[in-house]
Write a protein that holds these residues in place. Structure first.
Motif, short mmCIF file in Angstrom:
data_model
loop_
_atom_site.label_atom_id
_atom_site.label_comp_id
_atom_site.label_asym_id
_atom_site.label_seq_id
_atom_site.Cartn_x
_atom_site.Cartn_y
_atom_site.Cartn_z
N PHE A 146 -4.25 2.21 -61.32
CA PHE A 146 -5.51 2.88 -61.01
C PHE A 146 -5.28 4.34 -60.67
O PHE A 146 -6.01 5.22 -61.13
CB PHE A 146 -6.22 2.16 -59.84
N LYS A 147 -4.22 4.60 -59.89
CA LYS A 147 -3.90 5.99 -59.55
C LYS A 147 -3.58 6.79 -60.82
O LYS A 147 -3.96 7.95 -60.95
CB LYS A 147 -2.72 6.05 -58.58
N GLY A 148 -2.88 6.14 -61.76
CA GLY A 148 -2.57 6.79 -63.03
C GLY A 148 -3.83 7.15 -63.78
O GLY A 148 -3.96 8.25 -64.34
N MET A 149 -4.81 6.23 -63.78
CA MET A 149 -6.08 6.49 -64.46
C MET A 149 -6.80 7.67 -63.81
O MET A 149 -7.52 8.41 -64.47
CB MET A 149 -6.96 5.23 -64.40
N MET A 150 -6.60 7.86 -62.50
CA MET A 150 -7.23 8.96 -61.76
C MET A 150 -6.37 10.23 -61.81
O MET A 150 -6.63 11.19 -61.07
CB MET A 150 -7.44 8.55 -60.30
N GLY A 166 -9.97 -4.30 -66.07
CA GLY A 166 -11.26 -4.99 -66.04
C GLY A 166 -12.40 -4.03 -65.73
O GLY A 166 -12.47 -2.93 -66.30
N ASP A 167 -13.26 -4.44 -64.79
CA ASP A 167 -14.42 -3.62 -64.40
C ASP A 167 -14.01 -2.21 -63.95
O ASP A 167 -14.79 -1.26 -64.05
CB ASP A 167 -15.18 -4.27 -63.23
N LEU A 168 -12.80 -2.09 -63.44
CA LEU A 168 -12.35 -0.80 -62.89
C LEU A 168 -12.35 0.31 -63.94
O LEU A 168 -12.40 1.49 -63.60
CB LEU A 168 -10.96 -0.94 -62.29
N GLU A 169 -12.30 -0.09 -65.22
CA GLU A 169 -12.33 0.92 -66.28
C GLU A 169 -13.62 1.73 -66.24
O GLU A 169 -13.67 2.85 -66.74
CB GLU A 169 -12.16 0.25 -67.65
N ALA A 170 -14.66 1.15 -65.62
CA ALA A 170 -15.93 1.86 -65.50
C ALA A 170 -15.78 3.16 -64.72
O ALA A 170 -16.61 4.07 -64.83
CB ALA A 170 -16.97 0.97 -64.83
N LEU A 171 -14.72 3.26 -63.93
CA LEU A 171 -14.52 4.45 -63.09
C LEU A 171 -13.72 5.53 -63.81
O LEU A 171 -13.46 6.60 -63.24
CB LEU A 171 -13.82 4.07 -61.78
#
Ligand code: ZN
Length: 140
Positions: free
Chosen positions: A85-89, A108-113
């Motif tokens: 998640f940190k990488g995505m941010m 999953g749903d976290l991709e929405a962010l």
């Protein structure tokens, strides 16, 4: 849409008795977001997690999705998810290097962010619950 759904109906909302649960509090002064994470680690697994706090839709929905994603998971998988998640941010690792996405870790749903990364001020909102989770893990 997913973000609004989690904001309106946050998952795993509430508190856990401490002890046995660990608790950590996070604050994002830029936006006024507050997150409290209650974490019960049992046999190297997240036995239960509850989230309290208040703030903007990004901070609260991110924490809600996080709680859903980590409940029942082994701690090692939870740490891998935090890293993903940190990488995505676009947040670098502890050595200041970019985090390469691990395809084995599903968001999953976290991709929405994902879109939040375009708004640097909002990244602090999205990551608040995750940093608070890491603190709770240290205490668990
Ligand atoms: Zn915020």
């Amino acid at each position: 849409e997913i973000i609004l759904d989690h904001y309106r109906s946050p998952r795993n909302r509430g508190e856990l008795p401490t002890p046995p649960a660990a608790v950590a509090q996070g604050h994002n002064p830029l936006c006024g977001d507050e997150i409290t994470v209650y974490l019960l680690v049992d046999d190297a697994r997240v036995g239960d997690v509850k989230v309290g706090g208040q703030g903007c839709s990004i901070s609260q929905s991110s924490a809600s999705m996080m709680s859903q994603a980590i409940k029942g998971k082994p701690v090692a998988e939870v740490r891998a998810l935090v890293r993903r998640f940190k990488g995505m941010m676009s947040i670098p690792d502890d050595d200041g290097n970019p985090i390469e996405p691990d395809p084995a870790v599903k968001l999953g749903d976290l991709e929405a962010l994902q879109g939040v990364v375009k708004f640097p001020v909002r990244i602090k909102c999205a990551i608040l619950g995750w940093n608070t989770l890491l603190e709770a893990l240290e205490q668990a």
